[in-house]
Design an enzyme around this catalytic site. Structure first.
Site, mmCIF file in Angstrom:
data_model
loop_
_atom_site.group_PDB
_atom_site.id
_atom_site.type_symbol
_atom_site.label_atom_id
_atom_site.label_comp_id
_atom_site.label_asym_id
_atom_site.label_seq_id
_atom_site.Cartn_x
_atom_site.Cartn_y
_atom_site.Cartn_z
ATOM 1 C CG ASP A 153 45.070 41.793 32.152
ATOM 2 O OD1 ASP A 153 44.919 42.715 32.977
ATOM 3 O OD2 ASP A 153 46.124 41.148 32.023
ATOM 4 C CD GLU A 161 43.971 40.244 36.526
ATOM 5 O OE1 GLU A 161 43.849 39.316 35.702
ATOM 6 O OE2 GLU A 161 44.956 40.366 37.274
#
Length: 357
Positions: free
Chosen positions: A12, A107
């Site tokens: 992420d 992500e």
């Protein structure tokens, strides 16, 4: 293969849109920055960590964000730029596995159970991926490592920003028991408040609820809650096999204006693009040159050819022509980038390589 033998990484990016803007504009670094419109009905798309200290968050109204932080700096979004950086990051993922499941521009899940590179552990792979992202893009990412998608997703949020957290199978139960209900991925604010009213604040509390009761209150989601609080998540990483582009770019420490200097820098970028083309065995018909000037103005120039760009000489000739066509340069250039796109539909899918652990 037993579910707990899998090695899943969730990567992420940290405050992705805002971080890209701070990277590209030094005047924004260290300051509370948000990406979004400042108008009355504007909404925040991303907030820097400096802005988050004031309670500013993504999806918040611009009016409320400004009220929380009067010194807030608004930057208009540049989604093409974010897509370009996202593609760079995606190519790094492909260096380690073809099992990459993007969730958004910033992500993705990676299954590295059988990785391309002979690393002894998913933790080391995650650490190397973070380092590669930093080297290539200048940005930081956080990573979570575990045996299932749910735990990897939760883990990536534990030590943000620039964090790495690992949840091994033997630690999963204790971790979940102590995890705040609000931090369970898939349990939203309204559901968390409803559970809190029933005295359920942590995973250990949720585990006491019968499956039937959870389903009665929350429908199909209740069955999901019952499983994840026990660390049960058999969902596979589903790769996105369609490759839409492949490229590389470089931001220079000094601005260049002379063709010889720019050609030297472009050759380095060509070499990286060619390396990625050979590794992926993916070849396209369109080459795009990106030029960012010292004043942050950005232009792109593309050329599409009849045959696939399958030799380094062909790539060099096209890239050099695109650059020369923009001469003369009256202002310095701080970034050059090359992207290959327009891949044929009949391109073969990736081959999964295996190694011994």
């Amino acid at each position: 293969m037993h579910a707990e033998d899998r090695k899943i990484i969730h990567v992420d990016m940290d405050a992705f849109f805002a971080s890209v803007e701070q990277r590209d504009n030094p005047a924004l670094r260290g300051k509370p920055v948000v990406v979004g419109g400042e108008r009355e009905r504007g909404v925040i798309a991303a907030a820097s960590y400096e802005a988050r200290k004031y309670g500013v968050r993504s999806a918040m109204s611009s009016v409320l964000a400004k009220r929380k932080c009067p010194s807030l700096i608004f930057v208009r979004p540049s989604f093409e730029k974010y897509k370009t950086v996202s593609c760079q990051i995606r190519e790094i993922f492909f260096e380690y596995t073809d099992l990459v499941e993007p969730l958004s521009l910033d992500e993705a899940f990676l299954d590295v159970t059988e990785a391309k590179k002979g690393k002894p552990s998913a933790t080391l792979i995650a650490r190397e991926i973070k380092q590669r992202i930093k080297e290539v893009t200048g940005l930081t990412a956080s990573a979570g490592v575990s045996y299932c998608k749910f735990l990897a997703k939760v883990a990536s949020d534990v030590n943000k920003p620039d964090g790495l957290f690992v949840i091994t199978p033997d630690r999963a139960e204790d971790f979940l028991n102590e995890l705040d209900i609000k931090k369970f991925f898939g349990i939203g604010r309204v559901t968390a408040e409803k559970l809190n009213k029933q005295g359920i604040y942590k995973g250990a509390d949720l585990k006491k609820m019968e499956q039937g009761e959870l389903i009665r209150q929350f429908g199909k989601a209740g069955a999901y809650y019952y499983k994840i609080v026990r660390g049960i998540d058999d969902r596979p990483v589903v790769p996105s096999r369609e490759r839409k582009s492949l490229g590389a770019e470089n931001t220079f420490l000094t601005d260049y204006v002379e063709l010889d200097d720019l050609t030297e820098q472009l050759l380095k970028i060509e070499a990286e693009v060619w390396r990625r083309l050979q590794r992926s065995q993916s070849y396209g018909r369109t080459l795009t040159l990106k030029i960012k000037f010292a004043d942050f103005e950005q232009i792109t120039r593309s050329r599409t050819v009849a045959d696939l760009i399958k030799t380094e000489e062909h790539l060099h000739r096209l890239a050099h022509d695109l650059l020369k066509n923009e001469l003369p340069f009256v202002k310095g250039i701080r970034l050059l980038g090359l992207t290959i796109s327009n891949f044929p539909h009949e391109e073969k899918g990736p081959v999964q390589l295996t190694i011994e652990f």
